[in-house]
Write a protein that holds these residues in place. Structure first.
Motif, PDB file in Angstrom:
ATOM      1  N   ASP A 293      31.743  27.406  43.093  1.00  0.00           N
ATOM      2  CA  ASP A 293      30.400  27.613  43.666  1.00  0.00           C
ATOM      3  C   ASP A 293      30.274  28.894  44.478  1.00  0.00           C
ATOM      4  O   ASP A 293      29.179  29.352  44.760  1.00  0.00           O
ATOM      5  CB  ASP A 293      30.059  26.441  44.617  1.00  0.00           C
ATOM      6  CG  ASP A 293      29.823  25.171  43.823  1.00  0.00           C
ATOM      7  OD1 ASP A 293      29.637  25.299  42.594  1.00  0.00           O
ATOM      8  OD2 ASP A 293      29.835  24.082  44.426  1.00  0.00           O
ATOM      9  N   GLN A 294      31.407  29.424  44.867  1.00  0.00           N
ATOM     10  CA  GLN A 294      31.344  30.599  45.732  1.00  0.00           C
ATOM     11  C   GLN A 294      31.113  31.875  44.931  1.00  0.00           C
ATOM     12  O   GLN A 294      31.620  32.019  43.812  1.00  0.00           O
ATOM     13  CB  GLN A 294      32.657  30.740  46.492  1.00  0.00           C
ATOM     14  CG  GLN A 294      32.752  29.814  47.695  1.00  0.00           C
ATOM     15  CD  GLN A 294      33.879  30.260  48.587  1.00  0.00           C
ATOM     16  OE1 GLN A 294      35.020  30.303  48.134  1.00  0.00           O
ATOM     17  NE2 GLN A 294      33.571  30.613  49.815  1.00  0.00           N
ATOM     18  N   SER A 295      30.359  32.785  45.519  1.00  0.00           N
ATOM     19  CA  SER A 295      30.197  34.082  44.848  1.00  0.00           C
ATOM     20  C   SER A 295      31.380  34.979  45.228  1.00  0.00           C
ATOM     21  O   SER A 295      32.049  34.740  46.237  1.00  0.00           O
ATOM     22  CB  SER A 295      28.881  34.741  45.276  1.00  0.00           C
ATOM     23  OG  SER A 295      28.950  35.059  46.645  1.00  0.00           O
ATOM     24  N   THR A 296      31.592  36.000  44.414  1.00  0.00           N
ATOM     25  CA  THR A 296      32.692  36.938  44.699  1.00  0.00           C
ATOM     26  C   THR A 296      32.507  37.550  46.084  1.00  0.00           C
ATOM     27  O   THR A 296      33.455  37.686  46.855  1.00  0.00           O
ATOM     28  CB  THR A 296      32.723  38.050  43.633  1.00  0.00           C
ATOM     29  OG1 THR A 296      32.740  37.436  42.358  1.00  0.00           O
ATOM     30  CG2 THR A 296      33.912  38.955  43.777  1.00  0.00           C
ATOM     31  N   SER A 297      31.266  37.915  46.405  1.00  0.00           N
ATOM     32  CA  SER A 297      31.042  38.578  47.699  1.00  0.00           C
ATOM     33  C   SER A 297      31.361  37.639  48.860  1.00  0.00           C
ATOM     34  O   SER A 297      31.916  38.076  49.872  1.00  0.00           O
ATOM     35  CB  SER A 297      29.624  39.133  47.787  1.00  0.00           C
ATOM     36  OG  SER A 297      28.693  38.120  47.526  1.00  0.00           O
ATOM     37  N   GLN A 298      31.047  36.360  48.703  1.00  0.00           N
ATOM     38  CA  GLN A 298      31.387  35.400  49.781  1.00  0.00           C
ATOM     39  C   GLN A 298      32.897  35.382  50.001  1.00  0.00           C
ATOM     40  O   GLN A 298      33.381  35.419  51.130  1.00  0.00           O
ATOM     41  CB  GLN A 298      30.909  33.987  49.425  1.00  0.00           C
ATOM     42  CG  GLN A 298      29.421  33.788  49.642  1.00  0.00           C
ATOM     43  CD  GLN A 298      28.952  32.459  49.032  1.00  0.00           C
ATOM     44  OE1 GLN A 298      29.510  31.963  48.058  1.00  0.00           O
ATOM     45  NE2 GLN A 298      27.906  31.894  49.624  1.00  0.00           N
ATOM     46  N   VAL A 299      33.637  35.317  48.898  1.00  0.00           N
ATOM     47  CA  VAL A 299      35.101  35.242  49.017  1.00  0.00           C
ATOM     48  C   VAL A 299      35.645  36.533  49.639  1.00  0.00           C
ATOM     49  O   VAL A 299      36.510  36.502  50.525  1.00  0.00           O
ATOM     50  CB  VAL A 299      35.745  34.971  47.633  1.00  0.00           C
ATOM     51  CG1 VAL A 299      37.266  34.972  47.735  1.00  0.00           C
ATOM     52  CG2 VAL A 299      35.236  33.656  47.070  1.00  0.00           C
TER      53      VAL A 299
ATOM     54  N   ASP B 152      45.586  42.806  46.581  1.00  0.00           N
ATOM     55  CA  ASP B 152      45.041  41.440  46.497  1.00  0.00           C
ATOM     56  C   ASP B 152      44.252  41.335  45.201  1.00  0.00           C
ATOM     57  O   ASP B 152      43.663  42.319  44.756  1.00  0.00           O
ATOM     58  CB  ASP B 152      44.049  41.148  47.626  1.00  0.00           C
ATOM     59  CG  ASP B 152      44.630  41.357  49.017  1.00  0.00           C
ATOM     60  OD1 ASP B 152      44.957  42.514  49.358  1.00  0.00           O
ATOM     61  OD2 ASP B 152      44.745  40.365  49.746  1.00  0.00           O
ATOM     62  N   PHE B 153      44.180  40.117  44.665  1.00  0.00           N
ATOM     63  CA  PHE B 153      43.458  39.959  43.388  1.00  0.00           C
ATOM     64  C   PHE B 153      42.537  38.751  43.449  1.00  0.00           C
ATOM     65  O   PHE B 153      42.892  37.714  44.019  1.00  0.00           O
ATOM     66  CB  PHE B 153      44.456  39.784  42.246  1.00  0.00           C
ATOM     67  CG  PHE B 153      43.795  39.643  40.900  1.00  0.00           C
ATOM     68  CD1 PHE B 153      43.258  40.760  40.267  1.00  0.00           C
ATOM     69  CD2 PHE B 153      43.691  38.409  40.273  1.00  0.00           C
ATOM     70  CE1 PHE B 153      42.638  40.647  39.024  1.00  0.00           C
ATOM     71  CE2 PHE B 153      43.078  38.289  39.033  1.00  0.00           C
ATOM     72  CZ  PHE B 153      42.549  39.415  38.408  1.00  0.00           C
ATOM     73  N   LEU B 154      41.391  38.898  42.849  1.00  0.00           N
ATOM     74  CA  LEU B 154      40.419  37.803  42.781  1.00  0.00           C
ATOM     75  C   LEU B 154      40.008  37.617  41.334  1.00  0.00           C
ATOM     76  O   LEU B 154      39.517  38.573  40.706  1.00  0.00           O
ATOM     77  CB  LEU B 154      39.193  38.248  43.587  1.00  0.00           C
ATOM     78  CG  LEU B 154      38.415  37.208  44.348  1.00  0.00           C
ATOM     79  CD1 LEU B 154      39.316  36.479  45.309  1.00  0.00           C
ATOM     80  CD2 LEU B 154      37.295  37.926  45.103  1.00  0.00           C
ATOM     81  N   ASN B 155      40.246  36.421  40.808  1.00  0.00           N
ATOM     82  CA  ASN B 155      39.748  36.143  39.459  1.00  0.00           C
ATOM     83  C   ASN B 155      38.341  35.581  39.607  1.00  0.00           C
ATOM     84  O   ASN B 155      38.145  34.428  39.984  1.00  0.00           O
ATOM     85  CB  ASN B 155      40.675  35.132  38.765  1.00  0.00           C
ATOM     86  CG  ASN B 155      40.230  34.866  37.343  1.00  0.00           C
ATOM     87  OD1 ASN B 155      39.077  35.147  36.984  1.00  0.00           O
ATOM     88  ND2 ASN B 155      41.132  34.324  36.530  1.00  0.00           N
ATOM     89  N   SER B 156      37.353  36.406  39.298  1.00  0.00           N
ATOM     90  CA  SER B 156      35.966  36.020  39.581  1.00  0.00           C
ATOM     91  C   SER B 156      35.467  34.926  38.638  1.00  0.00           C
ATOM     92  O   SER B 156      34.401  34.356  38.858  1.00  0.00           O
ATOM     93  CB  SER B 156      35.049  37.241  39.517  1.00  0.00           C
ATOM     94  OG  SER B 156      35.277  37.936  38.326  1.00  0.00           O
ATOM     95  N   ALA B 157      36.271  34.604  37.603  1.00  0.00           N
ATOM     96  CA  ALA B 157      35.854  33.523  36.690  1.00  0.00           C
ATOM     97  C   ALA B 157      36.239  32.155  37.242  1.00  0.00           C
ATOM     98  O   ALA B 157      35.841  31.128  36.688  1.00  0.00           O
ATOM     99  CB  ALA B 157      36.509  33.741  35.330  1.00  0.00           C
TER     100      ALA B 157
ATOM    101  N   VAL C 288      26.697  45.151  40.372  1.00  0.00           N
ATOM    102  CA  VAL C 288      26.316  46.128  41.402  1.00  0.00           C
ATOM    103  C   VAL C 288      25.857  45.360  42.640  1.00  0.00           C
ATOM    104  O   VAL C 288      26.228  45.683  43.766  1.00  0.00           O
ATOM    105  CB  VAL C 288      25.204  47.077  40.891  1.00  0.00           C
ATOM    106  CG1 VAL C 288      24.729  47.993  42.018  1.00  0.00           C
ATOM    107  CG2 VAL C 288      25.697  47.900  39.711  1.00  0.00           C
ATOM    108  N   HIS C 289      25.076  44.297  42.432  1.00  0.00           N
ATOM    109  CA  HIS C 289      24.618  43.474  43.571  1.00  0.00           C
ATOM    110  C   HIS C 289      25.789  42.821  44.281  1.00  0.00           C
ATOM    111  O   HIS C 289      25.851  42.813  45.511  1.00  0.00           O
ATOM    112  CB  HIS C 289      23.641  42.395  43.076  1.00  0.00           C
ATOM    113  CG  HIS C 289      22.273  42.935  42.845  1.00  0.00           C
ATOM    114  ND1 HIS C 289      21.315  42.985  43.825  1.00  0.00           N
ATOM    115  CD2 HIS C 289      21.719  43.495  41.749  1.00  0.00           C
ATOM    116  CE1 HIS C 289      20.220  43.552  43.333  1.00  0.00           C
ATOM    117  NE2 HIS C 289      20.436  43.863  42.075  1.00  0.00           N
ATOM    118  N   GLU C 290      26.713  42.272  43.521  1.00  0.00           N
ATOM    119  CA  GLU C 290      27.885  41.612  44.138  1.00  0.00           C
ATOM    120  C   GLU C 290      28.711  42.637  44.916  1.00  0.00           C
ATOM    121  O   GLU C 290      29.192  42.349  46.013  1.00  0.00           O
ATOM    122  CB  GLU C 290      28.772  40.968  43.064  1.00  0.00           C
ATOM    123  CG  GLU C 290      28.455  39.537  42.719  1.00  0.00           C
ATOM    124  CD  GLU C 290      28.238  38.629  43.926  1.00  0.00           C
ATOM    125  OE1 GLU C 290      29.154  38.471  44.745  1.00  0.00           O
ATOM    126  OE2 GLU C 290      27.136  38.093  44.045  1.00  0.00           O
ATOM    127  N   ALA C 291      28.881  43.817  44.340  1.00  0.00           N
ATOM    128  CA  ALA C 291      29.657  44.858  45.023  1.00  0.00           C
ATOM    129  C   ALA C 291      28.954  45.243  46.325  1.00  0.00           C
ATOM    130  O   ALA C 291      29.577  45.325  47.388  1.00  0.00           O
ATOM    131  CB  ALA C 291      29.822  46.074  44.108  1.00  0.00           C
TER     132      ALA C 291
END
Ligand code: CXF
Ligand code: ZN
Length: 380
Positions: free
Chosen positions: A247-253, A238-243, A275-278
């Motif tokens: 409004d959503q943060s990567t961690s939310q998704v 699976d892939f997430l383009n964090s850019a 590091v926080h998002e991870a």
């Protein structure tokens, strides 16, 4: 043993193209070997220390620290290595004698603590001299952009010579770091869900390690959309383009995608916010009901700070762990990775995107800086 003259790519100043020069390589002293380098690959740390924005600089210097070679001569008191052995010089020392090297709990040698030192461990001098008589500094205990180099035996691992050199050299740093972070530091189990922040060579090596460990889902996160196609070859599902998350943060998704969070998260970029998002992407359903591990591989500036709320870390059940060289003990674990390559469990050929001769070492730098290569192998 001769004091011999060989070709090397010398970094004469920060950000200046390397210069192919003849250099004098002294014979190995006590506890050292002189190695004929077969090939070496370029790791991003070479670029970092060459560019040198706010790090202390040592010039002239011979960079390069991912390599394979053959022992050409041995110094006094060297018993476990002989002329003709195929070896990996590895930046992380493993003296084999101190309490830390003897323990399974650590891969950080206390006899020769890892330092970004420009000289040999035991006598603090260099083995390289230029044709004007000026000393040339070492790099990360290896200095492999040279036909010959001198390395302390604490930084040398003997390997099976059957593994092709352009694959073997990768195990000397970046690929082992990523694979080890998945298989050793995190100990990813079959069926687990993994999230990898940053799909450069290290992140892709984490994916490869996770794939080999049997992870069911491997989520790659990057701001470069091309990384999905590349990532698939390494097991990314699976892939997430964090850019492009709005409004959503990567961690939310990630929490939505995984029904509560990933089992293992890997930070492979080196920024505190990631590091926080991870950490926030690890499984947590209620305020303090979580599990999993966040492994930090990326290297931020030495004085950067990580600030967490205490409850977030102490009452969450989620572990935050650093990982140097993937937690691997060079002399013990690297021969095992070599065997896994020979059995084709680990498929490292896909990291080699380019191959050049030493005379084109600056091309290898351009390719990596422009994001066009994963690993460019430089043949001597
Ligand atoms: C790096 C890790 C950070 C310190 C310098 C060496 N490892 C390899 O590239
Ligand atoms: Zn490296």
């Amino acid at each position: 043993m001769c004091v011999c003259v060989f070709a090397a790519a010398v970094a004469r100043g920060a950000g200046e193209p390397l210069v192919i020069e003849e250099v004098i390589v002294a014979p190995p002293k006590t506890g050292e070997v002189r190695i004929k380098i077969i090939c070496t690959s370029l790791c991003f740390s070479d670029v970092t220390y060459w560019k040198l924005k706010d790090l202390p600089g040592y010039f002239p210097r011979i960079l390069g620290h991912e390599a394979v070679g053959v022992v050409e001569s041995v110094g006094d008191n060297v018993h476990d290595l002989s002329e003709g052995d195929t070896v990996l010089p590895i930046f992380l020392p493993d003296c084999g004698e101190c309490a830390d090297c003897k323990s399974q709990k650590s891969n950080l040698c206390s006899k020769f603590p890892f330092l970004e030192s420009p000289v040999m461990h035991r006598d603090g001098t260099t083995r390289f001299t230029d044709m004007k008589g000026e000393s040339i500094y070492h790099f990360l205990n290896v200095s492999s952009f040279s036909e010959y180099t001198v390395v302390d035996i604490a930084n040398v691992t003997k390997i099976d010579p059957v593994l092709p050199p352009n694959i073997a050299c990768l195990l000397s740093c970046g690929v082992s770091t990523g694979v080890g972070a998945a298989c050793r530091t995190a100990n990813v189990e079959a069926g687990s869900t993994v999230a990898i922040f940053g799909l450069g060579a290290i992140g892709l090596a984490v994916a490869e390690g996770s794939r080999v460990c049997g992870a069911a889902r491997i989520i790659g996160i990057d701001i470069n959309p091309n990384k999905y196609e590349i990532g698939k070859k390494f097991g990314v599902t699976d892939f997430l383009n964090s850019a492009t998350l709005g409004d959503q943060s990567t961690s939310q998704v990630i929490k939505e995608m995984t029904d509560g969070g990933a089992d293992y998260c890997f930070e492979c970029v080196g920024t505190a916010s990631l590091v926080h998002e991870a950490y926030a992407s690890c499984r947590k359903l209620y305020s303090n009901a979580g599990w999993g591990k966040t492994v930090v591989i990326g290297v931020d500036k030495p004085d950067s700070q990580l600030i967490f709320k205490s409850a977030e870390v102490l009452q969450s059940g989620i572990t935050l762990q650093g990982s140097a060289y993937g937690g691997l003990k060079p002399k013990l674990d690297i021969p095992v990775l070599v065997q896994r390559c020979l059995k084709k469990e680990l498929e490292l050929g896909k990291f080699v995107t380019h191959e050049v001769g030493l005379e084109d070492v600056n091309k290898a730098f351009d390719l990596l800086i422009e994001g066009k290569s994963l690993r460019c192998v430089i043949w001597m």
